[in-house]
Design an enzyme around this catalytic site. Structure first.
Site, PDB file in Angstrom:
ATOM      1  N   ASP A  59      32.689  46.541  36.194  1.00 13.01           N
ATOM      2  CA  ASP A  59      32.745  45.352  35.354  1.00 13.01           C
ATOM      3  C   ASP A  59      33.364  45.660  33.984  1.00 13.01           C
ATOM      4  O   ASP A  59      33.167  46.744  33.428  1.00 13.01           O
ATOM      5  CB  ASP A  59      31.320  44.820  35.163  1.00 13.01           C
ATOM      6  CG  ASP A  59      31.254  43.565  34.324  1.00 13.01           C
ATOM      7  OD1 ASP A  59      31.854  42.557  34.736  1.00 13.01           O
ATOM      8  OD2 ASP A  59      30.613  43.596  33.259  1.00 13.01           O
ATOM      9  N   GLU A  69      37.662  45.600  37.454  1.00 13.54           N
ATOM     10  CA  GLU A  69      37.823  44.242  36.938  1.00 13.54           C
ATOM     11  C   GLU A  69      38.493  44.406  35.575  1.00 13.54           C
ATOM     12  O   GLU A  69      37.839  44.559  34.544  1.00 13.54           O
ATOM     13  CB  GLU A  69      36.461  43.541  36.807  1.00 13.54           C
ATOM     14  CG  GLU A  69      36.585  42.065  36.468  1.00 13.54           C
ATOM     15  CD  GLU A  69      35.963  41.689  35.128  1.00 13.54           C
ATOM     16  OE1 GLU A  69      36.405  40.694  34.541  1.00 13.54           O
ATOM     17  OE2 GLU A  69      35.061  42.397  34.668  1.00 13.54           O
TER      18      GLU A  69
END
Length: 641
Positions: free
Chosen positions: A322, A375
């Protein structure tokens, strides 16, 4: 060089020894989690628990818990040098007991912290850690794990179902929030995923976190599957069950930041232990969270070992990392004066770059077939490039550029799409610069962004027809695939973690029909090598016509490696029927219609059409050969040749 242990007392296998200090201090103790935390052991013939915690600036540390009535004076811990790892053995402690560390700071305060290496935690709102034993989990997925070693994501299908466990499906009317346990979820999700045709499940928010509204992105227990859904054994059962049904498991993983909750990692020993000391590097102003200090070997080791923990101990097949951009850029989310340049005067976080190279080299080097997915929302070069070639070493990268252009195009009234035609073709200009996943994730269906269906223009059935065309274009475009739960049956409302998906919508025909459509797209994807085995190679894709601007029609082909099975996609993004439509083909080979959006099961007219089309020597779309196909408004046709 490591000196021989100079103490007379022999270090037991479970104890923190000189070698452990050395490796942890170098950032290379890849299985430090087997030593730190709380582990049931036998010492001098007595069964108990060995505790170990890193608190380098603490004056004193004691372990408190149900086993000693939370008495700070009973179980003092011994400081180990040179790193400040505190240890003790407590014979009264046992599996299931709650505990914390009482840390006396240099300021004379006492703070109470959960164990950073705990393998289980008290159910929120409780904040204590819980003693458990995960050394002998039951696994029967050896067939999957052996096959994974030879698995190459570049040449295999990857279609990911992104899921938030607590809101995918719930038991109605229960007082305990109705969450499915890991075991219940395993059986329900497996049945659904197999029927739909996904290859992987990506789970949000599995590591322990205090606040449901963070969706698991503000973690306090990096080594503990959240207690919301059961025990560590239950979590292992879920992974094992999915593997036995040939479904891969990906976890969201958050090495970018952590919350300021009092029991968590923030100012762990009364000083910035896990975070950068300067708030210009150590805090995210937008998120109100702390940033890991990647410069400290022990902190990098904590995270690296955590990635290996999920992959090696819990058999997880990939980590979706993330907020990578927030780690790479020192000025991410910060105004002038809120950040510090690196030693060269730039905005790159040099320690985070080194961390990623180390992380991905070790995780993928030790675990063939495992995916590390970034990401990453910027144009940072070589995210999936080799560390030896100055890349970051990720396996795959989310294609955020494609996602942005695609969703913006799909929101447009069809009349204006001719002015934005390039938004659907531009992604092919950089499609091979990284190994990409095309994503329509949870971030796109929250915070007033609307569900996928309600992004579409028009009213009623037009929205569904738009969405069908969108999903077909996505499935045909090079890159692996990810779709967030609920969007496969056109959820109307935005997603909320506070309720289950609106499964009742499937009683309505349009929602059932679009689920049928997405399911058949997934199965088409899985069984056709042309759609995945040359995702990273320009030989796998050809535009037939990318310049049909005024009709807003896109046609392209996908090729398999051997060239024996190719697919031709035709997608119409206006409501205008084109009964005289003609499409060019690369070769004079008969084309078989394998997917037709106009079938009644997808909500189409049901008009009968030939299954086989023989190209004629008639120039069209810049090709020598072509055939006619009556293309309905928002129609999609896929042909095999």
């Amino acid at each position: 060089m490591v000196k021989k242990n100079s103490t007379k007392t022999k270090v037991q296998p479970y104890e923190i020894g000189e070698l452990d200090h050395y490796l942890f201090g170098q950032g290379n103790h890849y299985e430090i989690y087997k030593k730190m935390g709380a582990h049931e052991v036998t010492k001098n013939g007595k069964r108990g628990v060995y505790f170990a915690v890193w608190a380098p600036h603490a004056v004193n540390v004691s372990v408190i818990g149900e086993f000693n009535d939370w008495d700070e004076t009973k179980d003092k811990m011994k400081r180990g040098e040179p790193l400040g790892i505190y240890t003790c053995f407590v014979p009264e402690a046992k599996k299931g007991d709650l505990y914390k560390f009482c840390i006396e700071t240099q300021a004379g305060e006492k703070i109470y912290k959960a164990d950073p290496f705990a393998n289980y935690a008290e159910l929120r709102p409780g904040t204590a850690s819980r003693i458990t034993d995960i050394s002998n989990l039951n696994w029967s997925d050896s067939k999957w794990m052996t096959a994974r070693e030879k698995w190459d994501n570049k040449e295999e299908p990857v279609s990911i179902y992104e899921v938030h466990m607590g809101s995918w499906m719930r038991h109605p009317g229960r007082e305990d929030e109705g969450f499915y346990t890991y075991r219940e979820f395993a059986e329900a999700i497996t049945k659904y995923v197999k029927e739909m045709g996904y290859t992987h499940v990506e789970l949000m928010g599995i590591a322990e976190h205090p606040f449901d509204g963070s969706w698991g992105y503000q973690v306090t227990g990096y080594y503990a599957p959240t207690a919301r859904y059961g025990t560590p054994e239950d979590f292992a059962y879920m992974v094992n069950y999915l593997h036995k049904n040939n479904i891969g498991v990906i976890l969201d993983w958050v090495p970018a930041h952590f919350p300021k909750d009092a029991h968590g990692l923030a100012d762990f020993d009364g000083t910035p232990t896990f975070e950068y000391p300067d708030p210009r590097k150590g805090e995210h102003p937008d998120w109100g969270t702390k940033v890991f200090n990647y410069e400290k070997p022990e902190v990098s080791n904590f995270l690296l070992a955590n990635a290996l923990f999920w992959v090696e101990h819990y058999h997880v097949d990939g980590l979706r990392v993330d907020a990578v951009a927030s780690m790479l850029y020192l000025d991410y989310g910060r105004e002038d004066g809120q950040w510090i340049p690196n030693k060269f005067g730039g905005n790159e976080n040099l320690e985070a770059i080194a961390f990623f190279k180390h992380l991905n080299s070790v995780v993928c080097g030790r675990n063939k077939g495992v995916m590390m997915i970034a990401e990453e929302s910027t144009a940072w070069p070589k995210v999936t490039g080799s560390p030896e070639d100055d890349g970051l070493g990720f396996t795959l990268k989310w294609n955020m550029g494609w996602m942005h252009d695609f969703t913006e195009y799909m929101k447009l009234d069809p009349y204006f799409r001719k002015n934005a035609h390039h938004m659907m073709t531009f992604s092919m200009e950089y499609a091979y610069s990284e190994n990409y996943i095309l994503v329509l994730s949870h971030d796109e269906v929250v915070h007033l962004k609307c569900s996928m269906l309600n992004k579409m223009p028009g009213e009623g059935w037009d929205k569904f027809r738009n969405l069908k065309a969108a999903y077909a274009f996505m499935m045909g475009h090079p890159g692996k695939k990810l779709l967030f739960m609920g969007q496969e049956f056109a959820q109307l409302r935005e997603w909320s973690e506070e309720r289950e998906l609106d499964w009742f919508l499937l009683a309505e025909e349009p929602h059932q029909q679009i689920q049928n459509w997405y399911k058949d797209l997934l199965h088409l994807y899985k069984k056709n090598k042309a759609l995945y085995e040359l995702d990273d190679d320009p030989k796998g894709f050809d535009w037939i016509n990318k310049d049909d601007i005024f009709r807003s029609i896109f046609s392209f082909t996908r090729h398999s490696k051997d060239g024996k099975k190719n697919l031709l996609f035709v997608c119409n993004f206006t409501p205008v029927d084109r009964p005289d439509y003609r499409v060019g083909v690369l070769r004079r080979k008969q084309c078989k219609l394998v997917l037709n959006s106009d079938e009644t099961k997808y909500g189409g007219s049901g008009e009968e059409r030939p299954l086989v089309y023989k190209p004629e020597k008639q120039e069209c779309d810049g090709q020598k050969y072509s055939f006619a196909y009556p293309l309905p408004g928002y129609g999609v046709a896929v042909f095999e040749y």
